[in-house]
Write a protein that holds these residues in place. Structure first.
Motif, PDB file in Angstrom:
ATOM      1  N   GLU A  51      -9.510  24.613   1.041  1.00 17.47           N
ATOM      2  CA  GLU A  51      -8.753  23.407   0.719  1.00 17.47           C
ATOM      3  C   GLU A  51      -9.738  22.293   0.368  1.00 17.47           C
ATOM      4  OE1 GLU A  51      -6.246  22.484   4.017  1.00 17.47           O
ATOM      5  OE2 GLU A  51      -4.915  24.210   3.688  1.00 17.47           O
ATOM      6  N   ILE A  52      -9.408  21.560  -0.693  1.00 20.94           N
ATOM      7  CA  ILE A  52     -10.263  20.467  -1.150  1.00 20.94           C
ATOM      8  C   ILE A  52      -9.435  19.193  -1.154  1.00 20.94           C
ATOM      9  CG2 ILE A  52     -11.648  19.595  -3.067  1.00 20.94           C
ATOM     10  CD1 ILE A  52     -12.118  22.543  -3.863  1.00 20.94           C
ATOM     11  N   ASN A  53      -9.922  18.183  -0.463  1.00 16.60           N
ATOM     12  CA  ASN A  53      -9.179  16.934  -0.325  1.00 16.60           C
ATOM     13  C   ASN A  53      -9.482  15.953  -1.447  1.00 16.60           C
ATOM     14  OD1 ASN A  53      -7.930  17.694   2.140  1.00 16.60           O
ATOM     15  ND2 ASN A  53      -9.835  17.218   3.229  1.00 16.60           N
ATOM     16  N   ASN A  54      -8.549  15.081  -1.680  1.00 20.06           N
ATOM     17  CA  ASN A  54      -8.696  14.071  -2.721  1.00 20.06           C
ATOM     18  C   ASN A  54      -9.903  13.167  -2.438  1.00 20.06           C
ATOM     19  OD1 ASN A  54      -7.885  12.549  -5.007  1.00 20.06           O
ATOM     20  ND2 ASN A  54      -6.922  11.041  -3.692  1.00 20.06           N
ATOM     21  N   GLY A  55     -10.740  12.970  -3.448  1.00 19.69           N
ATOM     22  CA  GLY A  55     -11.845  12.033  -3.335  1.00 19.69           C
ATOM     23  C   GLY A  55     -13.091  12.550  -2.664  1.00 19.69           C
ATOM     24  N   GLU A  56     -13.191  13.849  -2.403  1.00 16.58           N
ATOM     25  CA  GLU A  56     -14.387  14.368  -1.762  1.00 16.58           C
ATOM     26  C   GLU A  56     -15.236  15.186  -2.740  1.00 16.58           C
ATOM     27  OE1 GLU A  56     -13.347  16.760   1.600  1.00 16.58           O
ATOM     28  OE2 GLU A  56     -12.669  18.461   0.418  1.00 16.58           O
ATOM     29  N   ILE A  57     -16.537  15.253  -2.444  1.00 20.37           N
ATOM     30  CA  ILE A  57     -17.428  16.145  -3.182  1.00 20.37           C
ATOM     31  C   ILE A  57     -17.482  17.457  -2.404  1.00 20.37           C
ATOM     32  CG2 ILE A  57     -19.743  16.542  -4.071  1.00 20.37           C
ATOM     33  CD1 ILE A  57     -20.144  13.563  -4.310  1.00 20.37           C
ATOM     34  N   PHE A  58     -16.934  18.500  -3.007  1.00 20.39           N
ATOM     35  CA  PHE A  58     -16.864  19.807  -2.366  1.00 20.39           C
ATOM     36  C   PHE A  58     -17.876  20.712  -3.065  1.00 20.39           C
ATOM     37  CE2 PHE A  58     -15.373  23.981  -1.256  1.00 20.39           C
ATOM     38  CZ  PHE A  58     -14.734  23.835  -0.022  1.00 20.39           C
ATOM     39  N   VAL A  59     -18.893  21.113  -2.324  1.00 23.74           N
ATOM     40  CA  VAL A  59     -19.973  21.916  -2.895  1.00 23.74           C
ATOM     41  C   VAL A  59     -19.737  23.391  -2.594  1.00 23.74           C
ATOM     42  CG1 VAL A  59     -22.456  22.380  -2.894  1.00 23.74           C
ATOM     43  CG2 VAL A  59     -21.625  20.033  -2.683  1.00 23.74           C
ATOM     44  N   ILE A  60     -19.810  24.212  -3.643  1.00 20.50           N
ATOM     45  CA  ILE A  60     -19.746  25.674  -3.498  1.00 20.50           C
ATOM     46  C   ILE A  60     -21.129  26.210  -3.808  1.00 20.50           C
ATOM     47  CG2 ILE A  60     -18.676  27.802  -4.330  1.00 20.50           C
ATOM     48  CD1 ILE A  60     -16.270  26.033  -5.198  1.00 20.50           C
ATOM     49  N   ASP A 241     -21.799  37.666  -1.998  1.00 13.96           N
ATOM     50  CA  ASP A 241     -21.150  38.844  -2.582  1.00 13.96           C
ATOM     51  C   ASP A 241     -19.646  38.641  -2.777  1.00 13.96           C
ATOM     52  OD1 ASP A 241     -23.577  40.157  -2.642  1.00 13.96           O
ATOM     53  OD2 ASP A 241     -23.286  41.135  -0.702  1.00 13.96           O
ATOM     54  N   GLY A 242     -19.267  37.446  -3.215  1.00 16.57           N
ATOM     55  CA  GLY A 242     -17.868  37.164  -3.512  1.00 16.57           C
ATOM     56  C   GLY A 242     -17.029  36.776  -2.320  1.00 16.57           C
ATOM     57  N   GLU A 243     -17.619  36.729  -1.125  1.00 16.58           N
ATOM     58  CA  GLU A 243     -16.877  36.367   0.089  1.00 16.58           C
ATOM     59  C   GLU A 243     -17.308  34.992   0.589  1.00 16.58           C
ATOM     60  OE1 GLU A 243     -15.942  39.380   3.112  1.00 16.58           O
ATOM     61  OE2 GLU A 243     -17.278  40.710   1.995  1.00 16.58           O
ATOM     62  N   LEU A 244     -16.368  34.277   1.149  1.00 11.45           N
ATOM     63  CA  LEU A 244     -16.632  32.972   1.741  1.00 11.45           C
ATOM     64  C   LEU A 244     -17.095  33.185   3.173  1.00 11.45           C
ATOM     65  CD1 LEU A 244     -16.474  29.887   1.414  1.00 11.45           C
ATOM     66  CD2 LEU A 244     -14.078  30.012   2.061  1.00 11.45           C
ATOM     67  N   VAL A 245     -18.390  32.946   3.436  1.00 10.45           N
ATOM     68  CA  VAL A 245     -18.929  33.244   4.760  1.00 10.45           C
ATOM     69  C   VAL A 245     -18.890  32.043   5.705  1.00 10.45           C
ATOM     70  CG1 VAL A 245     -20.361  35.159   4.017  1.00 10.45           C
ATOM     71  CG2 VAL A 245     -21.297  32.854   3.925  1.00 10.45           C
ATOM     72  N   GLN A 246     -18.862  30.821   5.160  1.00 15.49           N
ATOM     73  CA  GLN A 246     -18.711  29.634   6.008  1.00 15.49           C
ATOM     74  C   GLN A 246     -18.360  28.439   5.145  1.00 15.49           C
ATOM     75  OE1 GLN A 246     -22.024  28.713   8.620  1.00 15.49           O
ATOM     76  NE2 GLN A 246     -20.946  27.049   9.636  1.00 15.49           N
ATOM     77  N   GLN A 247     -17.521  27.567   5.686  1.00 13.72           N
ATOM     78  CA  GLN A 247     -17.268  26.280   5.048  1.00 13.72           C
ATOM     79  C   GLN A 247     -17.184  25.210   6.130  1.00 13.72           C
ATOM     80  OE1 GLN A 247     -13.337  25.672   3.211  1.00 13.72           O
ATOM     81  NE2 GLN A 247     -12.711  27.670   3.987  1.00 13.72           N
ATOM     82  N   GLY A 248     -17.622  24.007   5.788  1.00 13.35           N
ATOM     83  CA  GLY A 248     -17.606  22.913   6.750  1.00 13.35           C
ATOM     84  C   GLY A 248     -18.395  21.737   6.218  1.00 13.35           C
ATOM     85  N   THR A 249     -18.597  20.741   7.063  1.00 10.21           N
ATOM     86  CA  THR A 249     -19.405  19.593   6.677  1.00 10.21           C
ATOM     87  C   THR A 249     -20.873  20.012   6.642  1.00 10.21           C
ATOM     88  OG1 THR A 249     -19.752  18.862   8.961  1.00 10.21           O
ATOM     89  CG2 THR A 249     -17.769  18.045   7.813  1.00 10.21           C
ATOM     90  N   PRO A 250     -21.718  19.247   5.955  1.00 11.93           N
ATOM     91  CA  PRO A 250     -23.150  19.567   5.974  1.00 11.93           C
ATOM     92  C   PRO A 250     -23.710  19.681   7.391  1.00 11.93           C
ATOM     93  CG  PRO A 250     -22.707  17.946   4.278  1.00 11.93           C
ATOM     94  CD  PRO A 250     -21.412  18.125   5.039  1.00 11.93           C
ATOM     95  N   ASP A 251     -23.272  18.799   8.278  1.00  8.85           N
ATOM     96  CA  ASP A 251     -23.762  18.837   9.656  1.00  8.85           C
ATOM     97  C   ASP A 251     -23.365  20.139  10.345  1.00  8.85           C
ATOM     98  OD1 ASP A 251     -24.607  16.282   9.104  1.00  8.85           O
ATOM     99  OD2 ASP A 251     -22.913  15.324  10.095  1.00  8.85           O
ATOM    100  N   GLU A 252     -22.124  20.562  10.146  1.00 12.72           N
ATOM    101  CA  GLU A 252     -21.653  21.807  10.769  1.00 12.72           C
ATOM    102  C   GLU A 252     -22.425  23.012  10.250  1.00 12.72           C
ATOM    103  OE1 GLU A 252     -16.995  20.350  11.435  1.00 12.72           O
ATOM    104  OE2 GLU A 252     -17.558  21.530   9.668  1.00 12.72           O
ATOM    105  N   ILE A 253     -22.656  23.037   8.947  1.00 19.01           N
ATOM    106  CA  ILE A 253     -23.403  24.143   8.346  1.00 19.01           C
ATOM    107  C   ILE A 253     -24.822  24.181   8.901  1.00 19.01           C
ATOM    108  CG2 ILE A 253     -24.363  25.046   6.192  1.00 19.01           C
ATOM    109  CD1 ILE A 253     -21.374  25.349   6.192  1.00 19.01           C
TER     110      ILE A 253
END
Length: 405
Positions: A51-60, A241-253
Motif C-alpha cells: 500500500e502506498i499513501n498519498n504524498g509519500e516517497i515509496f522506494v522499491i 527474485d520477484g518476492e517482497l521480502v520486507q517493507q517498512g520505514t527506513p529506520d525499520e529496515i
C-alpha cells in the motif's frame, strides 16, 4: 483511517507463452529457478501486496533481476499482471478500457526514466512541454507552464538548448521537469538517478527532497542503491527474485532487517549518517513546569531523577539539576528559576542525523533536549540509546565471526 492512494493485491507476473498454466506451480512454492528449469517460464513477480499513501516517497529496491522495474511498470499498465489487482484511488486500473487507460497515463501518472528519454530534436522548453502538448493544451499556455518548471529545477537560461548540449545531470533535470509539468499526482521514477555521477546524483536527490517538501507528490522510486533509498524514502520495499521480502520505514529496515538477505543489504550502512535523532529520541524523563525554585524542587523530589527540563508557555527554557535547585533555595534573594541556574547543555533538532550530534550526545552528562521549530521540547536523546545503535551492529558482527570460526 486514511485509505491508501495505491493498493497492490496478490500480484503475479510470469513471462512466457503459457503463464496461466505455470501459475499453480508458483503458488505451490516452487522457486524462480525451479519454475524456469521445469517450464522455461520466468517468474517476474510473486504475490506482491503493498500500500502506498498519498504524498509519500515509496522506494522499491533490490538487485538486478529482483523484479523492481517489472513492478513499477504495472502501476501504469505498461505491463499487465498474470494475476492480481492494482487499485488507484479505489479504482481497479485493470478494468480500464483503452481510452480510459490513455487518459489515466496522461493525467494521473508521469514517468522519469533512467536514460532521460528526451527528444533529441526538441529544445529543452519543448521537451518539458511535451506532456502538456499530448494533453492538448495550447502552445502559449504550455510554454508558460514549462518555463516555470524549467526554472524550478534550476535550468533557467537553458530553455533553447538541445539535450546534446547538456550534461547528464542537466538532462535528468529536464526529464524531471517534464514529468512534473503535467501536474500528474503520481510520479514513477525508474532508476532515475543511477546513470549520473555520484556528486550529481547526490544533488538530484537533494533537489527531489526539496521539491517534495513543496509539492507533496506521491513518488514511486526504483533503485538498487540502499543509501539512496534510505536518504529519500518515506517507505521502502525490498524485492528478491520477484518476492517482497520486507517493507517498512527506513529506520525499520535498518534496525530490524526481516531476513538474512535484508541484513546483508544493511550491514555496511553508516547508521549514524542514515538515522535521525527522531529515530531514537525518548520522552523527556522529567518536565519542570513551575517558575519557582521551591515548586521545581517538589516536582523533582517526587520523581526518580536528579535533573529535569524546565518548560513554560513560551517553550523549553533550560536543563536544571536538583543540586543547583537545592543551592538556590538557600539564597533568600532568589525565589524564581533564573537563566543563570541552567546547565550549559546544547539543544538539538529531531531532523538532525545522529552523526551530526554524536560528539555532544556521547560527551554530555545529560540527555540532550530535542527542540522543534516552535521552541517546544519534543523529547531527549540519551547517550545509551545512541550507543545501542552501534552495539547492535557490533553484536551481529561478533556472531558472524563466531560462526565463521
Amino acid at each position: 483511517m486514511t485509505k491508501p492512494l495505491i493498493k497492490i493485491s496478490g500480484l503475479y507476473k510470469i513471462f512466457g507463452p503459457k503463464p496461466q498454466s505455470v501459475l499453480p506451480m508458483v503458488k505451490e512454492g516452487l522457486s524462480k529457478d525451479e519454475v524456469l528449469a521445469k517450464t522455461g517460464h520466468t517468474v517476474g513477480l510473486k504475490d506482491i501486496n503493498l500500500e502506498i499513501n498519498n504524498g509519500e516517497i515509496f522506494v522499491i529496491m533490490g538487485l538486478s533481476g529482483s523484479g523492481k522495474s517489472t513492478l513499477i511498470r504495472h502501476f501504469n499498465r505498461l505491463i499487465d499482471p498474470t494475476e492480481g489487482r492494482i487499485d488507484v484511488e479505489g479504482t481497479d486500473v485493470m478494468q480500464f478500457a483503452p481510452k480510459e487507460l490513455e487518459e489515466f497515463r496522461r493525467h494521473k501518472m508521469s514517468m522519469v526514466f533512467q536514460r532521460f528519454g528526451l527528444l533529441p530534436h526538441r529544445k529543452v522548453i519543448d521537451n518539458v512541454a511535451y506532456g502538456l502538448e499530448i494533453q492538448g493544451l495550447d502552445k502559449t499556455e504550455r510554454l508558460v507552464k514549462a518555463t516555470e518548471w524549467v526554472e524550478t529545477v534550476g535550468l533557467k537560461g537553458y530553455e533553447d538548448q538541445y539535450p546534446s548540449q547538456l550534461s547528464g545531470g542537466q538532462q535528468q533535470r529536464v526529464g524531471l521537469a517534464r514529468a512534473l509539468c503535467t501536474d500528474a499526482e503520481i510520479l514513477l521514477m525508474d532508476e532515475a538517478f543511477s546513470a549520473l555521477d555520484p556528486l550529481i546524483r547526490s544533488e538530484m536527490q537533494d533537489q527531489l527532497i526539496e521539491l517534495q517538501e513543496k509539492l507533496h507528490k506521491t513518488i514511486i522510486f526504483i533503485t538498487h542503491d540502499l543509501d539512496e533509498a534510505l536518504r529519500i524514502g518515506d517507505k521502502i520495499a525490498i524485492l528478491k527474485d520477484g518476492e517482497l521480502v520486507q517493507q517498512g520505514t527506513p529506520d525499520e529496515i535498518l534496525l530490524h532487517p526481516a531476513t538474512d538477505y535484508v541484513e546483508a543489504f544493511v550491514k555496511d550502512v553508516n547508521r549514524a549518517r542514515a538515522l535521525t535523532v527522531e529515530t531514537v529520541m525518548q520522552k523527556p524523563s522529567l518536565r519542570i513546569t513551575t517558575s519557582t525554585i521551591e515548586g521545581a524542587l517538589r516536582q523533582m523530589r517526587k520523581s526518580e531523577h536528579d535533573y529535569g527540563y524546565h518548560v513554560t508557555e513560551e517553550g523549553y527554557q533550560g536543563l536544571i539539576t536538583e543540586e543547583t535547585l537545592e543551592e538556590a533555595s538557600q539564597d533568600d534573594a532568589i525565589d524564581n528559576i533564573e537563566p543563570s541556574l541552567y546547565e550549559d547543555v546544547p539543544t538539538i533538532s529531531s531532523e538532525s542525523a545522529i552523526e551530526e550530534v554524536l560528539t555532544e550526545a556521547i560527551s554530555s552528562d545529560y540527555s540532550l533536549p530535542v527542540i522543534n521549530d516552535e521552541g517546544e521540547l519534543e523529547g531527549t536523546l540519551e547517550k545509551e540509546k545512541v550507543a545501542d545503535i552501534f552495539s547492535d551492529k557490533e553484536d551481529k558482527t561478533d556472531k558472524e565471526e563466531e560462526k565463521a570460526s
